[in-house]
Structure formats: C-alpha cells, structure tokens
Motif scaffolding. Structure first.
Motif, PDB file in Angstrom:
ATOM      1  N   ILE A 492      -5.714  11.779  17.412  1.00  0.00           N
ATOM      2  CA  ILE A 492      -6.155  10.958  16.614  1.00  0.00           C
ATOM      3  C   ILE A 492      -6.850  11.469  15.499  1.00  0.00           C
ATOM      4  CG2 ILE A 492      -7.451   9.138  16.004  1.00  0.00           C
ATOM      5  CD1 ILE A 492      -6.439   7.859  18.501  1.00  0.00           C
ATOM      6  N   PRO A 493      -7.171  11.763  14.515  1.00  0.00           N
ATOM      7  CA  PRO A 493      -7.847  12.679  13.298  1.00  0.00           C
ATOM      8  C   PRO A 493      -9.884  11.746  13.499  1.00  0.00           C
ATOM      9  CG  PRO A 493      -5.768  11.655  12.305  1.00  0.00           C
ATOM     10  CD  PRO A 493      -5.710  11.495  13.266  1.00  0.00           C
ATOM     11  N   ALA A 494      -9.947  12.778  13.817  1.00  0.00           N
ATOM     12  CA  ALA A 494     -11.244  12.525  13.569  1.00  0.00           C
ATOM     13  C   ALA A 494     -11.962  12.135  12.373  1.00  0.00           C
ATOM     14  CB  ALA A 494     -11.991  13.963  13.945  1.00  0.00           C
ATOM     15  N   ALA A 495     -11.342  11.973  11.377  1.00  0.00           N
ATOM     16  CA  ALA A 495     -11.954  11.561   9.913  1.00  0.00           C
ATOM     17  C   ALA A 495     -11.470   9.908  10.022  1.00  0.00           C
ATOM     18  CB  ALA A 495     -11.675  12.414   8.584  1.00  0.00           C
ATOM     19  N   ARG A 496     -10.750   9.489  10.713  1.00  0.00           N
ATOM     20  CA  ARG A 496     -10.598   8.310  10.771  1.00  0.00           C
ATOM     21  C   ARG A 496     -11.321   7.760  11.486  1.00  0.00           C
ATOM     22  NH1 ARG A 496      -6.821   8.335   6.702  1.00  0.00           N
ATOM     23  NH2 ARG A 496      -5.168  10.128   6.656  1.00  0.00           N
ATOM     24  N   GLY A 497     -12.064   7.762  11.874  1.00  0.00           N
ATOM     25  CA  GLY A 497     -13.330   6.748  12.587  1.00  0.00           C
ATOM     26  C   GLY A 497     -12.861   5.985  14.022  1.00  0.00           C
ATOM     27  N   PHE A 498     -11.795   6.666  14.711  1.00  0.00           N
ATOM     28  CA  PHE A 498     -10.937   5.426  15.856  1.00  0.00           C
ATOM     29  C   PHE A 498     -11.106   6.480  16.645  1.00  0.00           C
ATOM     30  CE2 PHE A 498      -7.635   3.820  18.292  1.00  0.00           C
ATOM     31  CZ  PHE A 498      -7.717   2.982  18.692  1.00  0.00           C
ATOM     32  N   HIS A 499     -11.911   6.216  17.734  1.00  0.00           N
ATOM     33  CA  HIS A 499     -11.463   7.660  18.751  1.00  0.00           C
ATOM     34  C   HIS A 499     -11.201   8.882  18.234  1.00  0.00           C
ATOM     35  CE1 HIS A 499     -11.668   4.168  22.289  1.00  0.00           C
ATOM     36  NE2 HIS A 499     -11.285   3.637  21.269  1.00  0.00           N
ATOM     37  N   PRO A 500     -11.955   9.539  17.542  1.00  0.00           N
ATOM     38  CA  PRO A 500     -11.533  10.667  17.177  1.00  0.00           C
ATOM     39  C   PRO A 500     -11.344  11.734  18.264  1.00  0.00           C
ATOM     40  CG  PRO A 500     -13.859  10.648  16.767  1.00  0.00           C
ATOM     41  CD  PRO A 500     -13.154   9.397  17.318  1.00  0.00           C
ATOM     42  N   GLY A 501     -10.212  12.235  17.929  1.00  0.00           N
ATOM     43  CA  GLY A 501     -10.209  14.009  18.803  1.00  0.00           C
ATOM     44  C   GLY A 501      -9.109  13.574  20.804  1.00  0.00           C
ATOM     45  N   GLU A 502      -8.472  11.756  20.366  1.00  0.00           N
ATOM     46  CA  GLU A 502      -8.104  11.280  21.817  1.00  0.00           C
ATOM     47  C   GLU A 502      -6.784  11.516  21.633  1.00  0.00           C
ATOM     48  OE1 GLU A 502      -9.601   7.978  24.138  1.00  0.00           O
ATOM     49  OE2 GLU A 502     -11.218   8.352  22.949  1.00  0.00           O
ATOM     50  N   ARG A 503      -6.251  11.314  22.394  1.00  0.00           N
ATOM     51  CA  ARG A 503      -4.957  12.001  22.008  1.00  0.00           C
ATOM     52  C   ARG A 503      -3.953   9.893  22.560  1.00  0.00           C
ATOM     53  NH1 ARG A 503      -1.844  16.289  21.079  1.00  0.00           N
ATOM     54  NH2 ARG A 503      -2.759  17.478  21.570  1.00  0.00           N
ATOM     55  N   TRP A 504      -2.865   9.572  21.524  1.00  0.00           N
ATOM     56  CA  TRP A 504      -2.946   7.888  21.498  1.00  0.00           C
ATOM     57  C   TRP A 504      -2.278   7.388  23.129  1.00  0.00           C
ATOM     58  CZ3 TRP A 504      -3.708   3.946  18.577  1.00  0.00           C
ATOM     59  CH2 TRP A 504      -3.969   4.941  17.066  1.00  0.00           C
ATOM     60  N   THR A 505      -2.552   6.720  23.665  1.00  0.00           N
ATOM     61  CA  THR A 505      -1.941   5.617  24.520  1.00  0.00           C
ATOM     62  C   THR A 505      -1.236   4.829  24.658  1.00  0.00           C
ATOM     63  OG1 THR A 505      -4.148   5.207  25.653  1.00  0.00           O
ATOM     64  CG2 THR A 505      -3.690   7.216  26.186  1.00  0.00           C
ATOM     65  N   ALA A 506      -0.767   3.347  25.027  1.00  0.00           N
ATOM     66  CA  ALA A 506      -0.573   2.222  24.801  1.00  0.00           C
ATOM     67  C   ALA A 506      -1.788   1.568  25.129  1.00  0.00           C
ATOM     68  CB  ALA A 506       0.326   2.084  25.809  1.00  0.00           C
ATOM     69  N   ASP A 507      -2.639   1.269  26.147  1.00  0.00           N
ATOM     70  CA  ASP A 507      -4.221   0.648  25.510  1.00  0.00           C
ATOM     71  C   ASP A 507      -4.726   1.219  24.289  1.00  0.00           C
ATOM     72  OD1 ASP A 507      -3.670   0.120  28.735  1.00  0.00           O
ATOM     73  OD2 ASP A 507      -5.070   1.075  29.201  1.00  0.00           O
TER      74      ASP A 507
END
Length: 593
Positions: A492-507
């Motif tokens: 997840i891009p750091a600039a988007r303001g949602f769990h920056p840097g984490e990888r997507w999961t279903a949750d």
C-alpha cells in the motif's frame, strides 16, 4: 438494510430466452467456398449449443432442449478440444470486410484466452458465490419459456436432471482437489450459504418447488402438475447432496488454501474479463489516482446534501431523510417508469434506439440471487425482452439516491441499450459477436460510461442522486485497487494514508472498502469475497469505462481536427453497433468512428 449494487457479469448478462423463438440460420456454403470469419463464428455458436444446452436456451434458439448442462471435467475438455478445431478453421477463413475483421479478432482472442484458463485448470476451482457453474442449477430455469403446457413439460424433464448436473460439478471440484487447483474456503462457505437459501425457499420445499408453483394451473393437466412437483423434489435432493458434499468434503480439503491467486493466475483471469494484456502495476496506480479524484468530488457533493457533512454522513442522512419508494411493487413500477422515460428522451437525440429495443422490463429478483441488481439480455427475436432485476433482500423501503444511477447502468442507457442493440444487429454482424462473445470490460465499461453520460446530460437532478452516482464510481475505483492489490499482494503506497507500506490482505481489503462505502458490513464482506473468488472481474468496470471515454475523446479530436462537427448521437449509435471487442481493440475502433 441497504445493499449496494454489483452488476453481475458472465451469466447474469447472458441473453435471455423466451417464447416465440426463431432459429438462427447460418447460410449453407457451396463445397468450394471459403467460409467467412462470421460464418466460422456462428457455426461455433451452434457447436456451443450442442455442447452446452444453456447456450441455446439463453439465445432462444432451442426451446425444446430438455438437457441440463454437463458440468463435468470431461465436458470441459470436450469444449476445449472443439475450441482448438475452431481456431484452425479460423486460420483458413476469409476476411471480407471490417465486420469480418472485427469478428475474427474477437473469436481468436476469446478462444485463446478461454483455452489458457482451461489449460490452467481454473474450471476445476470455479466455486464462488456468483457466476459459478453451481448457479446454472437455478438460473437456466429463469431463461426458459413457461407460457404453455409444452413449455412446462420441457421444464419438468430438465428439472429432473438437476442432480446429474450437480454431480458433474462435484466431479469437477473433486478433480480440482486431485490436481491441486482449489477454491478458497471462504468461497466454499459462501456457496454453502447460498444453497441453504435455495433449500429453505418455498417454506422448506426448495427454490425449484417455488418456481414450478408459479405454473398456470389452467394450462396444466393433472399428470404434468404431478411430474413438475416430483421434478422439483428431485432437484432439491440434488442441491442438498451437493451442499452436503461441499460442506463435509470440500471445505476441510481446502482449509489451508490462500484467498489470493497470485500474479500468474490473476493475469490469466484479467485477460478473460478485459480482452487485454493487463499491466497490473499501471492499473493499480491509476486506480489510486481515480479514487482520489472521485473522493474529492464526493466531498463537494456531500456538502450540498448536508452542509458540513462528510460523504458517509451525507449517505446516512439520505437513507433516512432522502427520497424513498415504499413497497416492492411500487419500486418495480418506479424503475419501469424511469427506464421508459429514458428511452423516450434519449432516442433520436443522444442515440438511435431500434424499435424492439424500446421494450425493457423491471423485475424483482428471485431469492438466492446475487445481492445486488443485474440485467438479463433479450432473446435474439425479442420474444422475451431485456430485463433488470432488483433483489429486495427482505426490504420494502427503497431510498432512491442509489437506485437512479444504478438503473442507468443496468437498464437505459446502460446494459439494455448496448446488449439490446447487439441482439438487434445479430444478423448483420454475427450471433457470436453480439452474444456469447461478450467481454465484461466492454459491457460493464459501457454501462459505467452510461452513468457518467447521464451525469453529463444533467439527469442526476439532485445532490443526493449525484452523490449516489459518485459513491458507485468510488466503489468501482476501490475494486481496481483492492482486487489487484489483494491478489498480487502489493504494498500500500505510503502517501495514501491507509496502512502505509503493508501488503494487502482480505482483512485490509474489507477495512478499506468499509471506510469508503455506505454499505452494511455484511455487504462489504460479500464484495471482498466476490473479488477473491472471481479474480480480474472487478477491474473490468473502471478499465472498460476508461477505454470508452478515451475512444470518444479521440474520435472527437479527430473529427474536429479535420474541421468536422462531432455528432454524439451518431457516434453512440455506431459504437453500439460494433459488437463485442476486447479492450486491446475497443479504443482503436471507437476512435475511428
């Protein structure tokens, strides 16, 4: 409770059969003649109808076919072998005009994409709560004529074969287990839940019993009534057996299966849904940018609905204080009037509507269907018209803010104008180009473009209706981000303001969607479940709309650069007459109009 919309692709947009069919005749050729690409394509439609009876039923060409689809792995292999033979025939076909050229391009692309998916074994892991082969056990009956004693006699024979069709699908799933090609446990649980709904319908007698209970007793002799009731009991038994096997055998076997399919499988699926070789990283980045653009527009519109409110607050306010239709029949009639008005006002000004396409019916969806509205095409002879379907989910109160743009999408000028016009042109093009060769990104892209068109034309008359439209646009942009992100495990891009840097999961997908949706938690869960079970389909809406908008812009620029006036009505009419195309070809063809 309010449910968001998920226009169904594939099965739901398949052409609908009806009474008073006509056969689709392919002219015989002299032995020395070289067939055209369109003739090869239409002979393929005939072959498909031989292999899969749901094709002839859907097209309205084989009303007396009493077979259920064969959902076994052997049947899938037979279809794949036939596809390879058609590709060889296409190599030798004549291409005599632009329609032939487009048809040949479409047929080759579709068969190649479908064979790649088959050869990867994906048909052995097609267990999901939407557009899975299991849904053919119900949906095929909704496509059948039911006006006469003969019609119901055909229904009785076909319904008695439901257990055999269910067993064929079970064999495919079992072969998938053996080969290590498996659906994830969340998909299996969702299908079990749907089958529970089917079995609980009609006071516990099952969905099929409820369907045959609708037969007009005036046209049924007593013996046929008995046969129908027995066939419904037999069908319920087959559904119950499949449900038990999935719950008791399949679910434990796939307990450790991941939700995401990974890059290789995702790109195969994306090609199937878009007719294009996807650059997932470009599409992922574009999805983020498009989401940001829509959310900025939503913030301004929310303030017009409720001064000072954020979008979610404004949506909640509309649910309680916005315009509403009370009653199931009342909302059906309201939707019908809305489509009739759109046809009357758009015809001859924004697009030319062929006479048979002017008829469209608003319907209430049966229980156990998808959780959101969808459209079914007319039969090729228009004996049964195109239809929009509204699932009520037990509701009898319907806020209109999220129905207006949805019905522009599902009905007019969305799916109905495009797919109805295709049916009207099936004799000029080919039945393949205008029916079974459909590509989701082309049809869903047009329907999303149609929503935007109605916004451009001023048909979203209140801030609430426009906020509802933007909420739907936002959902489709969210789909691009999380469908690609979850399946490829992207950061997840750091600039988007949602769990920056984490990888997507279903949750994380559910959390992200919930924060950008006015929908109940159960619906958000079902959406993410759908994306994970049907990879690549969710992106077809926005990427398709992008191609339609780019094609229109390029056509306008080309006309104006040569000193001509761009005629939007003529462009729409010509564009809807092209038939199906993949996104690799659609934008180029639209730009040339």
């Amino acid at each position: 409770m309010r449910a968001r919309r998920i226009p169904r692709a594939g099965v739901p947009h398949g052409p609908v059969g009806g009474a008073g069919y006509r056969a689709v005749m392919v002219p015989a050729l002299p032995p020395s003649s070289v067939p055209t690409a369109r003739q090869v394509a239409d002979r393929w439609v005939d072959t498909l109808a031989d292999l899969d009876p749901s094709v002839g039923t859907a097209l309205g060409t084989r009303p007396d076919d009493r077979r259920m689809p064969d959902l076994s792995p052997q049947a899938a292999d037979e279809k794949a072998d036939a596809s390879r033979r058609v590709l060889a025939d296409l190599d030798a076909a004549a291409v005599r005009d632009d329609d032939d050229r487009r048809c040949a391009t479409l047929l080759r692309e579709r068969l190649t994409a479908q064979l790649a998916v088959h050869d990867a074994g994906e048909h052995l892991a097609a267990l999901r709560p939407i557009a899975s082969p299991v849904h053919a056990l119900q949906s095929i009956f909704l496509l059948m004529p039911t006006a006469t004693e003969h019609d119901w006699d055909v229904v009785a024979d076909r319904m008695a074969q439901v257990p055999a069709a269910a067993e064929g699908f079970r064999a495919s799933l079992a072969e998938g287990l053996r080969r290590g090609v498996r659906s994830a446990p969340r998909q299996a649980r969702a299908v079990v839940g749907q089958l529970d709904e089917w079995l609980a319908a009609a006071d516990g007698r099952g969905w099929h019993a409820g369907f045959v209970a609708g037969a007009d007793e005036a046209v049924l002799p007593g013996a046929l009534r008995t046969r129908l009731d027995e066939a419904a009991r037999t069908a319920a038994s087959g559904v119950a057996d499949l449900r038990e096997w999935v719950a008791a055998q399949y679910l434990p076997a796939v307990a450790d299966e991941p939700d995401a399919v990974g890059t290789e499988r995702y790109l195969l699926a994306a090609r199937l849904h878009t007719g294009a070789d996807l650059d997932p990283h470009e599409a992922y980045a574009w999805g983020w940018d498009e989401l940001a653009r829509i959310e900025a527009d939503m913030a301004a519109e929310a303030d017009r609905v409720l001064p000072g409110a954020a979008p979610q607050e404004a949506l909640a306010h509309l649910d309680v204080h916005g315009e509403v239709v009370e009653g199931v029949e009342e909302v059906r009639a309201w939707l019908q009037r809305m489509m009739d008005t759109a046809i009357a006002e758009l015809d001859g000004t924004v697009v030319d509507v062929a006479e048979p396409v002017r008829r469209v019916e608003a319907m209430i969806a049966p229980p156990g269907a998808a959780a959101a509205p969808y459209y079914t095409r007319p039969s090729l002879d228009f004996a049964r018209p195109g239809r929009t379907w509204l699932p009520t989910l037990g509701r009898d109160r319907f806020p209109t803010w999220d129905l207006v743009s949805t019905w522009y999408h599902e009905g007019v000028p969305g799916h109905h104008l495009q797919l109805g016009q295709w049916a009207h042109r099936s004799g000029d093009l080919s039945v393949y180009q205008t029916s079974v060769g459909s590509i989701p990104a082309t049809t869903e892209g047009w329907a999303l473009y149609a929503e935007r068109l109605m916004d451009e034309l001023g048909y979203l008359r209140t801030p609430g209706e426009r906020l509802g439209y933007l909420d739907g646009q936002r959902m489709r942009a969210v789909r691009v981000v999380i469908d690609i992100g979850m399946h490829l495990g992207l950061p997840i891009p750091a600039a988007r303001g949602f769990h920056p840097g984490e990888r997507w999961t279903a949750d994380l997908g559910e959390e992200f969607f919930a924060a950008r949706s006015g929908s109940p938690a159960a619906f958000v869960h079902s959406e993410v479940e759908r994306y994970l079970g049907w990879p690549g389909q969710a992106i077809s809406y926005k990427l398709g709309e992008r191609a339609w908008l780019s094609g229109r812009r390029r056509a306008r620029e080309r006309r104006e650069a040569s000193g001509e006036t761009f005629d939007l009505r003529a462009w729409h009419t010509a564009a809807l007459g092209l038939g199906s195309l993949g996104l690799d070809d659609l934008e180029r063809e639209l730009a040339a109009l």
